[in-house]
Design a protein around this motif. Structure first.
Motif, mmCIF file in Angstrom:
data_model
loop_
_atom_site.group_PDB
_atom_site.id
_atom_site.type_symbol
_atom_site.label_atom_id
_atom_site.label_comp_id
_atom_site.label_asym_id
_atom_site.label_seq_id
_atom_site.Cartn_x
_atom_site.Cartn_y
_atom_site.Cartn_z
ATOM 1 N N SER A 125 32.664 -18.853 -34.344
ATOM 2 C CA SER A 125 33.622 -17.849 -35.033
ATOM 3 C C SER A 125 33.841 -16.542 -33.987
ATOM 4 N N CYS A 178 33.120 -8.521 -29.946
ATOM 5 C CA CYS A 178 32.984 -9.075 -28.645
ATOM 6 C C CYS A 178 34.166 -9.260 -27.805
ATOM 7 N N THR A 195 28.599 -19.675 -26.809
ATOM 8 C CA THR A 195 27.476 -20.030 -27.415
ATOM 9 C C THR A 195 26.941 -21.282 -26.919
HETATM 10 S S1 SF4 Z 1 29.688 -14.797 -27.528
HETATM 11 FE FE1 SF4 Z 1 28.126 -14.116 -29.313
HETATM 12 S S2 SF4 Z 1 28.860 -12.376 -29.723
HETATM 13 FE FE2 SF4 Z 1 30.691 -13.011 -28.655
HETATM 14 S S3 SF4 Z 1 32.079 -14.211 -30.343
HETATM 15 FE FE3 SF4 Z 1 30.564 -15.815 -29.423
HETATM 16 S S4 SF4 Z 1 29.111 -15.438 -31.149
HETATM 17 FE FE4 SF4 Z 1 29.958 -13.577 -31.122
#
Ligand code: SF4
Ligand SMILES: C[S@@+](CC[C@H](N)C(=O)[O-])C[C@H]1O[C@@H](n2cnc3c(N)ncnc32)[C@H](O)[C@@H]1O
Length: 373
Positions: free
Chosen positions: A8, A13, A58
C-alpha cells in the motif's frame, strides 16, 4: 537495484512505488533486471562491485529466488568483491520476516528495516501496515539471520514531543546493533500528507521544535556510540553503510530497475542515468531494447563539482577542496569559505578537508547553495 512495488502507499512517501492488485510476474521482472544489468556492464566493463543495494519500493516483497536471480546476474556481469555488502530494504511485517533466511541463502548480508516508529498510534497515523511489536519481532529475526542490520525511524512527526522522542530513540538504540537511519518527516509535494498539511489538518513540529528534535537525536545517538556520519545516518565507527558512502563520496554506481538513477564514468566523462519510472513500461523497454534508460546525460564540470558539494557535505567527514578544484577547474571562493567559517557553519580540518559543523547541519541547503554560487 530498484524494486518498485509496495502493498500500500504510505501517505508521506514520494518514492517510486506502485501498488498492484494482480500478482507481479517476478520471473519476467527478474529477466528484465538481468538484461539491463548485462547491457549496463557492456558500457562499464571490468568494474569490481563493492556493494549492492536492493531498494524500493518494498524489495522484501520479492521471492528469495528473484533476489538470487538478480545477484547471479550481477556476478556474471562484473567481478564481485569477496567482502561485498549486499543490503535489502525490508518492511518489518511478520510475513516478510519469514523470507529473511531465504534472502540470506541468496546472498544478502545486510537488511535495512523500515520501522518508522515504535508506538502503534504513530504507525497508524503514518499509514503503516505493521505494529510496533511486529516491527521489533522482525528486528529480532533480522538480528538472528544477518550479521549486519539497520532500521529507519521517522521523527518530527505530528504531536511528537522532545521527551517522547528521547524515550523512543533510546529504546530504538537498545534494539539497534550498529546502524540507524533517522529521518526528519518531510512533507513531500503531491502526497496525501501534503494535501492534509496545506488544508491545516496535519500539524507538524514548527522550526524550533524540529531543531530541538534534531539536537536530541544527535545527543542521544552520540552518547550511545552511534554518532552521525551523515545528516540522517548514524553508525558505530566502521559500521557505516558502504553503499550509501558510494553515493555521498561521489563514486560510480549503476542504477538498474524502474526509476533507478546511476552515475557512470565512460571515456573520462561522468554520465547521469535514469530509467523509466513506470514498472510495466520499463519492462517493455528492456525487453525491446536491452535497457530502460530515459536519461543518459554527460555532466558538465560544474554539474560534477556541484554534485560533489551537495552529496559530500552531507557527510560528517566533509569534502576535499582539492578534489572540488580538480572537478570544477577552479577552487571554492575563499571569501565565501571564510564567511561560513567565521559564522561557525563550516570547519576546515588539519588535513584541509572542509566539513559542515553540527550547528551548521540544520542549515545544510543554504551552505551548499552559498559555496556552489
Ligand atoms: S516505499 Fe516504503 S514508505 Fe514508501 S510507500 Fe512503500 S512501504 Fe511506504
Ligand atoms: C524506500 S523507503 C524504505 C523501505 C520500505 N518500503 C519501508 O517503507 O519500510 C526508505 C525510507 O525513507 C523514509 N521516508 C520515506 N518518505 C519519507 C518522508 N516523507 N519523510 C521522512 N522520511 C521518509 C522512511 O524512513 C523509509 O523507511
Amino acid at each position: 537495484m530498484h524494486w518498485p512495488f509496495c502493498l500500500s502507499k504510505c501517505p508521506y512517501c514520494d518514492f517510486n512505488s506502485h501498488v498492484r492488485h494482480a500478482a507481479i510476474d517476478e520471473t519476467r521482472f527478474a529477466n528484465a533486471f538481468a538484461r539491463e544489468i548485462e547491457t549496463t556492464a557492456a558500457r562499464v566493463p571490468g568494474r569490481m562491485v563493492s556493494s549492492i543495494f536492493l531498494g524500493g519500493g518494498t524489495p522484501s516483497l520479492m521471492k528469495p529466488a528473484t533476489v538470487g536471480a538478480i545477484l547471479d546476474a550481477i556476478g556474471k556481469a562484473w567481478s564481485v568483491d569477496r567482502n561485498v555488502e549486499v543490503t535489502l530494504e525490508a518492511n518489518p511485517t511478520s510475513v516478510e520476516a519469514t523470507r529473511f533466511a531465504g534472502y540470506r541463502a541468496a546472498g544478502v548480508n545486510r537488511v535495512s528495516l523500515g520501522v518508522q516508529a515504535l508506538d502503534d498510534a504513530s504507525l497508524q497515523a503514518l499509514g503503516r501496515l505493521h505494529t510496533a511489536k511486529e516491527a521489533l519481532d522482525a528486528v529480532a529475526i533480522a538480528r538472528r539471520a544477518f550479521d549486519r542490520y539497520s532500521f529507519d525511524l521517522i521523527y518530527a512527526r505530528p504531536q511528537q514531543s522532545v521527551e517522547a522522542w528521547r524515550r523512543e530513540l533510546t529504546m530504538a538504540i537498545s534494539e539497534a546493533a550498529e546502524h540507524l537511519s533517522l529521518y526528519q518527516l518531510t512533507i513531500e509535494p503531491e502526497t496525501p500528507f501534503h494535501g492534509l498539511h496545506a488544508a491545516g489538518k496535519l500539524a507538524i513540529p514548527d522550526e524550533t521544535l524540529a531543531r530541538a528534535l534534531y539536537d536530541v537525536t544527535q545527543e542521544v545517538c552520540a552518547a550511545h556510540g552511534l554518532p552521525a556520519y551523515e545528516i540522517s545516518n548514524h553508525a558505530r565507527p566502521g559500521a557505516e553503510c558502504r553503499h550509501n558512502l558510494v553515493y555521498w563520496r561521489g563514486n560510480e554506481y549503476a542504477g538498474i530497475g524502474p526509476g533507478a538513477h546511476g552515475r557512470l564514468d565512460i571515456d573520462g566523462v561522468r554520465r547521469a542515468t535514469a530509467t523509466d519510472r513506470r514498472p510495466e513500461a520499463w519492462v517493455m523497454r528492456v525487453e525491446e531494447g536491452g535497457h530502460g534508460l530515459t536519461v543518459d546525460d554527460a555532466l558538465t564540470r560544474d554539474e560534477c563539482a556541484d554534485e560533489y558539494l551537495l552529496m559530500g557535505l552531507r557527510l560528517t567527514e566533509g569534502i576535499d577542496p582539492e578534489r572540488y578544484r580538480l572537478l570544477a577547474g577552479r577552487p571554492l571562493d575563499p571569501r565565501r569559505v571564510e564567511n561560513l567559517r567565521a559564522e561557525g557553519t563550516i570547519a576546515i580540518a588539519g588535513d584541509g578537508r572542509l566539513r559542515v559543523t553540527q550547528s551548521g547541519f540544520p542549515l545544510l541547503d543554504a551552505v551548499v547553495a552559498d559555496l556552489a554560487a
